[in-house]
Design a protein around this motif. Structure first.
Motif, PDB file in Angstrom:
ATOM      1  N   LYS A 154     -16.089 -20.004  -0.603  1.00  0.00           N
ATOM      2  CA  LYS A 154     -17.076 -19.010  -1.045  1.00  0.00           C
ATOM      3  C   LYS A 154     -17.420 -18.052   0.089  1.00  0.00           C
ATOM      4  CE  LYS A 154     -21.541 -18.593  -3.359  1.00  0.00           C
ATOM      5  NZ  LYS A 154     -22.705 -19.340  -3.935  1.00  0.00           N
ATOM      6  N   SER A 161     -16.526 -13.832   0.546  1.00  0.00           N
ATOM      7  CA  SER A 161     -17.584 -12.855   0.777  1.00  0.00           C
ATOM      8  C   SER A 161     -17.334 -12.038   2.037  1.00  0.00           C
ATOM      9  CB  SER A 161     -18.938 -13.568   0.896  1.00  0.00           C
ATOM     10  OG  SER A 161     -19.007 -14.331   2.090  1.00  0.00           O
ATOM     11  N   GLU A 167     -13.581 -12.271  -5.754  1.00  0.00           N
ATOM     12  CA  GLU A 167     -14.258 -13.364  -6.461  1.00  0.00           C
ATOM     13  C   GLU A 167     -15.364 -12.829  -7.362  1.00  0.00           C
ATOM     14  OE1 GLU A 167     -15.029 -17.355  -7.567  1.00  0.00           O
ATOM     15  OE2 GLU A 167     -13.331 -16.385  -6.580  1.00  0.00           O
TER      16      GLU A 167
END
Length: 355
Positions: free
Chosen positions: A172, A176, A91
């Protein structure tokens, strides 16, 4: 008168003596002159060199005959996993929070391998889950109470909004974190440390499945694997035992890559499978391999040392009676010890091996 006569007699005697002395002196000098060399060291008479017959050169000859010649690729292949997963943050980059594995560590599918620092995102996700649960309960209560129309739709909208926010946060958070997609062994860990900046698509960890093994061989240049094609049989020797296999991928059958580094690697690498692999094989183990390439039968074959080269010219020396004769030749297949002669020689001739 008597005194005068006496004086003349003395003079005559003196002249006679002087003549005899001169004769003696002359004779002495003559003898010395004639025998003068005898007073010096006598020179030895030079001897003629002995007559030695020249040594006849013994030629190392080989008869021109027909036979078979086989070229092969021999080398050392390395066992690798055919199921390798390279993990990176796709990302975006960020600050590294932790790397949870070490090189050589065994992991299971789903294990957390590394993660980025996202402050309190994990807490926000937990809080958002509670918000979703709360709104869902209110919506369920309204439905049970018979609420309909606009009021019911508003409850539905509130629930959808909270669910969408939760999905975005979880996405998200997941991006990560790096989770192992397979069970296997960690074969690479980047040397980054906690707090270092990580770029997107930077390889952090690589995991390989040791239960799915194959072999690779990398030549020094593309010529080293010339002639190798997918499907060719391979002879292998691992820990003193013989095995068979086949070529799974050659440079000519490798997928086209726009990445120059990958394309260069594939141009010199072959991938092989092993039939009935034994237990105990580990990533990084090696095996001796032989791949038979081209074979020619009933052709003229000479020892490789018989071929002489000069300025791009290949030739041999043949015995022509008592003379040596140079003959240009065209060579074909070549092995470390033999060479095929395509043109220039005939069966029955004798080729000189020594210079």
């Amino acid at each position: 008168m008597e005194k005068l006569f006496q004086k003349q007699r003395i003079n005559s005697s003196w002249k006679s003596y002087a003549k005899r002395a001169a004769v003696v002196t002359f004779t002495a000098f003559t003898v010395i002159a004639l025998s003068g060399c005898s007073l010096l060291p006598r020179e030895e008479t030079a001897l003629q060199p002995p007559l030695i017959q020249p040594v006849q050169e013994k030629l190392d000859l080989v008869d021109v005959t027909r036979g078979n010649i086989q070229t092969s690729l021999k080398g050392t292949a390395i066992f690798v996993s055919s199921n390798v997963k390279t993990l990176s943050f796709t990302e975006s980059g960020g600050q590294l929070k932790s790397v949870n594995v070490k090189l050589g560590q065994e992991v299971k599918a789903g294990d957390l391998l590394a993660e980025l620092e996202l402050e309190d995102l994990a807490l926000q996700v937990r809080q958002q889950k509670l918000s979703v649960e709360r709104v869902h309960l209110l919506y369920s209560e309204a439905v049970q109470n018979g609420v309909s129309g606009i009021v019911k739709r508003l409850k539905e909208i509130d629930l959808e909004k909270e669910q969408m926010s939760l999905q975005a946060m979880e996405s998200k958070l997941n991006k990560s974190q790096l989770f192992s997609p397979i069970s296997g062994t960690v074969i690479y860990v980047d040397s980054i440390k906690t707090g270092d900046r990580v770029n997107a698509f930077q390889t952090i960890v690589t995991v390989a499945d040791p239960s799915s093994m194959q072999l690779t061989y990398a030549a020094s240049d593309a010529k080293g694997v010339l002639g190798v094609e997918a499907g060719m049989p391979v002879s292998l020797k691992y820990k003193g035992k013989d095995y068979t296999g086949k070529v799974l991928q050659s440079p000519s059958s490798a997928p086209v890559s726009t990445d120059k580094a990958k394309a260069d690697s594939k141009a010199v690498t072959i991938v092989m499978g092993i039939d009935n692999p034994p237990e105990g094989i580990q990533i990084g183990h090696s095996a001796d391999m032989i791949i038979d390439l081209q074979k020619r039968e009933n052709v003229i074959v000479l020892p490789r040392k018989a071929i002489r080269s000069y300025m791009g010219r290949n030739y041999v020396q043949i015995a022509d009676g008592e003379r040596k004769k140079e003959v240009d030749v065209e060579v074909g297949l070549t092995t470390p010890t033999e060479v095929e002669i395509v043109k220039g020689l005939e069966k029955g001739q004798q080729v000189i091996l020594n210079n």
